[in-house]
Write a protein that holds these residues in place. Structure first.
Motif, PDB file in Angstrom:
ATOM      1  N   UNK A 136       0.844  -1.185   0.000  1.00  0.00           N
ATOM      2  CA  UNK A 136       0.000   0.000   0.000  1.00  0.00           C
ATOM      3  C   UNK A 136       0.883   1.240   0.000  1.00  0.00           C
ATOM      4  N   UNK A 137       0.285   2.401  -0.140  1.00  0.00           N
ATOM      5  CA  UNK A 137       1.019   3.664  -0.075  1.00  0.00           C
ATOM      6  C   UNK A 137       1.491   3.874   1.370  1.00  0.00           C
ATOM      7  N   UNK A 138       2.725   4.327   1.596  1.00  0.00           N
ATOM      8  CA  UNK A 138       3.732   4.781   0.622  1.00  0.00           C
ATOM      9  C   UNK A 138       4.748   3.706   0.225  1.00  0.00           C
ATOM     10  N   UNK A 139       4.537   2.449   0.690  1.00  0.00           N
ATOM     11  CA  UNK A 139       5.544   1.404   0.470  1.00  0.00           C
ATOM     12  C   UNK A 139       5.724   1.088  -1.017  1.00  0.00           C
ATOM     13  N   UNK A 140       4.620   1.084  -1.773  1.00  0.00           N
ATOM     14  CA  UNK A 140       4.726   0.790  -3.203  1.00  0.00           C
ATOM     15  C   UNK A 140       5.493   1.889  -3.937  1.00  0.00           C
ATOM     16  N   UNK A 141       5.209   3.144  -3.587  1.00  0.00           N
ATOM     17  CA  UNK A 141       5.906   4.259  -4.234  1.00  0.00           C
ATOM     18  C   UNK A 141       7.398   4.239  -3.898  1.00  0.00           C
ATOM     19  N   UNK A 142       7.724   4.003  -2.629  1.00  0.00           N
ATOM     20  CA  UNK A 142       9.132   3.907  -2.234  1.00  0.00           C
ATOM     21  C   UNK A 142       9.808   2.742  -2.929  1.00  0.00           C
ATOM     22  N   UNK A 143       9.085   1.628  -3.069  1.00  0.00           N
ATOM     23  CA  UNK A 143       9.645   0.477  -3.762  1.00  0.00           C
ATOM     24  C   UNK A 143       9.993   0.782  -5.206  1.00  0.00           C
ATOM     25  N   UNK A 144       9.124   1.540  -5.897  1.00  0.00           N
ATOM     26  CA  UNK A 144       9.402   1.918  -7.285  1.00  0.00           C
ATOM     27  C   UNK A 144      10.649   2.787  -7.389  1.00  0.00           C
ATOM     28  N   UNK A 145      10.744   3.773  -6.510  1.00  0.00           N
ATOM     29  CA  UNK A 145      11.899   4.691  -6.541  1.00  0.00           C
ATOM     30  C   UNK A 145      13.191   3.935  -6.221  1.00  0.00           C
ATOM     31  N   UNK A 146      13.165   3.149  -5.166  1.00  0.00           N
ATOM     32  CA  UNK A 146      14.365   2.428  -4.748  1.00  0.00           C
ATOM     33  C   UNK A 146      14.776   1.369  -5.773  1.00  0.00           C
ATOM     34  N   UNK A 147      13.804   0.750  -6.448  1.00  0.00           N
ATOM     35  CA  UNK A 147      14.114  -0.267  -7.452  1.00  0.00           C
ATOM     36  C   UNK A 147      14.891   0.336  -8.621  1.00  0.00           C
ATOM     37  N   UNK A 148      14.425   1.487  -9.084  1.00  0.00           N
ATOM     38  CA  UNK A 148      15.126   2.159 -10.185  1.00  0.00           C
ATOM     39  C   UNK A 148      16.493   2.656  -9.723  1.00  0.00           C
ATOM     40  N   UNK A 149      16.563   3.145  -8.496  1.00  0.00           N
ATOM     41  CA  UNK A 149      17.832   3.669  -7.982  1.00  0.00           C
ATOM     42  C   UNK A 149      18.887   2.575  -7.840  1.00  0.00           C
ATOM     43  N   UNK A 150      18.508   1.380  -7.364  1.00  0.00           N
ATOM     44  CA  UNK A 150      19.512   0.342  -7.142  1.00  0.00           C
ATOM     45  C   UNK A 150      20.072  -0.176  -8.460  1.00  0.00           C
ATOM     46  N   UNK A 151      19.223  -0.217  -9.498  1.00  0.00           N
ATOM     47  CA  UNK A 151      19.717  -0.610 -10.823  1.00  0.00           C
ATOM     48  C   UNK A 151      20.665   0.458 -11.372  1.00  0.00           C
ATOM     49  N   UNK A 152      20.289   1.731 -11.219  1.00  0.00           N
ATOM     50  CA  UNK A 152      21.136   2.827 -11.703  1.00  0.00           C
ATOM     51  C   UNK A 152      22.462   2.868 -10.944  1.00  0.00           C
ATOM     52  N   UNK A 153      22.421   2.684  -9.637  1.00  0.00           N
ATOM     53  CA  UNK A 153      23.642   2.699  -8.827  1.00  0.00           C
ATOM     54  C   UNK A 153      24.566   1.548  -9.202  1.00  0.00           C
ATOM     55  N   UNK A 154      23.988   0.362  -9.430  1.00  0.00           N
ATOM     56  CA  UNK A 154      24.821  -0.780  -9.811  1.00  0.00           C
ATOM     57  C   UNK A 154      25.452  -0.564 -11.182  1.00  0.00           C
ATOM     58  N   UNK A 155      24.697   0.050 -12.102  1.00  0.00           N
ATOM     59  CA  UNK A 155      25.240   0.377 -13.426  1.00  0.00           C
ATOM     60  C   UNK A 155      26.419   1.330 -13.300  1.00  0.00           C
ATOM     61  N   UNK A 156      26.246   2.383 -12.513  1.00  0.00           N
ATOM     62  CA  UNK A 156      27.322   3.365 -12.340  1.00  0.00           C
ATOM     63  C   UNK A 156      28.524   2.739 -11.637  1.00  0.00           C
ATOM     64  N   UNK A 157      28.258   1.910 -10.628  1.00  0.00           N
ATOM     65  CA  UNK A 157      29.345   1.324  -9.844  1.00  0.00           C
ATOM     66  C   UNK A 157      30.216   0.419 -10.701  1.00  0.00           C
ATOM     67  N   UNK A 158      29.593  -0.391 -11.556  1.00  0.00           N
ATOM     68  CA  UNK A 158      30.362  -1.367 -12.324  1.00  0.00           C
ATOM     69  C   UNK A 158      31.011  -0.769 -13.577  1.00  0.00           C
ATOM     70  N   UNK A 159      30.476   0.330 -14.095  1.00  0.00           N
ATOM     71  CA  UNK A 159      30.953   0.811 -15.387  1.00  0.00           C
ATOM     72  C   UNK A 159      31.664   2.162 -15.330  1.00  0.00           C
ATOM     73  N   UNK A 160      31.499   2.932 -14.252  1.00  0.00           N
ATOM     74  CA  UNK A 160      32.094   4.272 -14.213  1.00  0.00           C
ATOM     75  C   UNK A 160      33.603   4.230 -14.257  1.00  0.00           C
ATOM     76  N   UNK A 161      34.244   3.299 -13.549  1.00  0.00           N
ATOM     77  CA  UNK A 161      35.695   3.268 -13.475  1.00  0.00           C
ATOM     78  C   UNK A 161      36.291   2.095 -14.223  1.00  0.00           C
TER      79      UNK A 161
END
Length: 364
Positions: A331-356
């Protein structure tokens, strides 16, 4: 044979700077062997039938103290293995061990097989939560385009999760355990071939070395005894602390639990699937995260670089947050937080593995 064992467990040259974080690998090996032993014994007593599976598993806990010990050691062994696995993978990512492609690729395959092994084992007791967890996951398989319905029929063995599914799951659970043991030996072979990364970042991992025995064998033994002590304390003090109340009810296809959730080590992926409106979208996000987690790049900067540290601990924080959100009511706000955090963890992992990352000699 004696020479092989001696070269790998006694006279193995090991860098003396390795801390207790490097004991997680040997702990995983030991407890995985114990899991296979207890699992084989339990398989002699288990019956893969929807009419008696639940009563058989409950009988393990009620009829004999020895079968109670076997069952609960096997249950808690899975939780302990995933804790050790997460520590082991976190340490490997932190110190850029993914640049050693052979070791990392086999280790990542072990992680995927561990998830398969854990999930199939979770279905076997045939209680409410295991039945509905199997129903949810197989529905995700069915939603795949083109070959999804065909794959679903092969996995489930019909139009829904039934006793046929239980027999197939039991067979997979037994076979995958021995495959994991074989891959662990291959992982060990690659590791001893190229050596471990070290916290001192020595140019050669085999410089300033000591023999594995008795310096590191004693250290591993101390870790094993401490972990066993903690596990036994939990086992005899509060063995059901992680068990959902629905796990004491037999599977009923006509009664859906109010909140369906898997074990804690799957909650992050469950959160992503649940918070994304489309099943395919959630599955694509999970595959993206696993792909960026796997990519064996090469780190061209110091691991203590500030932005790299920020990304690493951000990934750890997001992983813990998504695990917590998976246990919350959808329910709200857990679903909204889940969407934001899901996109963030994928983006962070992409940056972590490929930036350097950059070109490097192939290290297998």
């Amino acid at each position: 044979m004696i020479n092989i064992i001696r070269r790998n467990l006694v006279d193995l040259p090991t860098n003396y700077s390795l801390s207790y974080y490097w004991c997680s690998g040997s702990m995983i090996s030991i407890f995985m062997v114990l899991q296979v032993i207890t699992g084989v014994i339990l398989s002699f007593l288990y019956v893969a039938d929807t009419c008696v599976s639940f009563s058989t598993v409950m009988g393990f806990s009620n009829d004999s103290f020895y079968t109670w010990c076997l069952r609960y050691w096997h249950m808690w062994g899975v939780n302990l293995l995933f804790i050790l696995f997460f520590i082991h993978m976190s340490r490997s990512i932190y110190y850029s061990s993914y640049s050693k492609k052979g070791v990392w690729n086999v280790g990542f395959m072990l992680y995927l097989l561990m998830m398969v092994e854990a999930f199939t084992g979770y279905i076997l007791p045939w209680h409410q939560m295991s039945y509905w967890a199997a129903t949810v996951l197989t529905s995700v398989v069915e939603s795949l385009p083109i070959f999804g319905p065909v794959l679903y029929s092969y996995v489930v063995g019909g139009f829904a999760v039934t006793g046929v599914t239980l027999i197939r799951v039991f067979s997979v659970h037994v076979c995958v355990g021995f495959i994991i043991l074989g891959l662990m030996l291959i992982h060990l072979f690659y590791l001893h071939k190229v050596g471990s990364n070290t916290p001192l970042f020595a140019r050669s991992s085999l410089s300033d070395v000591v023999w594995f025995h008795s310096y590191f064998s004693v250290k591993d033994l101390v870790c094993f005894m401490c972990v066993c002590f903690i596990l036994l304390c939990i086992l005899f003090y509060s063995p059901d602390v992680l068990v959902d109340v629905e796990s004491y009810l037999e599977a009923d296809s006509m009664s859906t639990p109010l909140s369906i959730k898997p074990e804690w080590y799957f909650l992050m992926f469950y959160t992503i699937l649940r918070c994304i409106g489309s099943k395919l979208g959630g599955l694509a996000l999970i595959v993206s995260f696993l792909f960026f987690l796997w990519v064996p790049t090469y780190n061209n900067c110091c691991v203590y670089f500030f932005s790299r540290q920020l990304l690493f601990w951000g990934i750890v924080s997001l992983f813990c947050s998504l695990t917590y959100l998976g246990g919350c009511h959808p329910e709200y706000p857990y679903l909204m937080l889940g969407q934001v955090f899901s996109i963030m963890i994928v983006a962070f992992m992409f940056l972590f593995k490929l930036c350097w990352s950059g070109s490097s000699p192939v290290v297998w």
